[in-house]
Design a protein around this motif. Sequence first.
Motif, mmCIF file in Angstrom:
data_model
loop_
_atom_site.group_PDB
_atom_site.id
_atom_site.type_symbol
_atom_site.label_atom_id
_atom_site.label_comp_id
_atom_site.label_asym_id
_atom_site.label_seq_id
_atom_site.Cartn_x
_atom_site.Cartn_y
_atom_site.Cartn_z
ATOM 1 N N GLY A 1 0.806 -1.212 0.000
ATOM 2 C CA GLY A 1 0.000 0.000 0.000
ATOM 3 C C GLY A 1 0.840 1.263 0.000
ATOM 4 N N MET A 2 1.910 1.286 0.785
ATOM 5 C CA MET A 2 2.777 2.459 0.822
ATOM 6 C C MET A 2 3.508 2.638 -0.508
ATOM 7 N N ASP A 3 3.936 1.529 -1.109
ATOM 8 C CA ASP A 3 4.588 1.633 -2.422
ATOM 9 C C ASP A 3 3.633 2.220 -3.456
ATOM 10 N N LEU A 4 2.380 1.827 -3.380
ATOM 11 C CA LEU A 4 1.395 2.379 -4.304
ATOM 12 C C LEU A 4 1.151 3.863 -4.047
ATOM 13 N N LEU A 5 1.165 4.252 -2.782
ATOM 14 C CA LEU A 5 0.977 5.675 -2.467
ATOM 15 C C LEU A 5 2.153 6.517 -2.966
#
Length: 218
Positions: A69-73
């Motif tokens: 999720g953080m990589d996508l953000l």
Amino acid sequence: MPLTLSLSPAAVCQCFTLVSLCTAIADPNWIQVQNTTGTNQLIYGVAFTLHAAQNLSNTAPLGGMHGLGMDLLYTLVALCYGAVLLSSSSFLADFLGIRFTRPRLVMSLHVSTAMMCVAVLAVSGTCLWVVQQNVQKGRVNLVWSTASAPPSGLSTSPGESFYIEILALGFSFMAAVLSCHRPSESIVPSQFYSVEPEDGETERLIAETGPDVDEWGD
């Protein structure tokens, strides 16, 4: 060659695209996780990502600080600012009249902006799906205890920025379609043509035919 400032329909649509993109970035709510049994709420977006180091305890629904999720953000942030750069460049190129001399360049900028907006929505939608999966698996104990907020009591939904980005995509798509229609020569500003010699006298561009022509010939 002088530049001609003018607002074409594509430039007007691109202006609204730029405003929508900036509004979506400024609004922090791209994805929200809310406790339906209380008032607790988490919101994720560009603002959260820029201050993620200060919100380590709120990254559990994203899979942790180093989760998917953080990589996508982080990808979302890069795409958002890239879309703003493309949108502003295409607007300025169209507004300054470069569309008359390099129409393919301006058209490619408009189309690239629309594609970038599609990528922004795709990444944010994927991040929303990841958050939903983590919430369903109960990975929220770093934020709320499972006793006070079980997974069944949490709701995940898109935020305001997600819908504003859809609006930006619509405007960018219209700008791309309008830019595909090359301007006809009849609407090209007169500054791009010179029908007067340096001495200021107007030259006759088309020779007239008639009896007067024969008199001049004699």
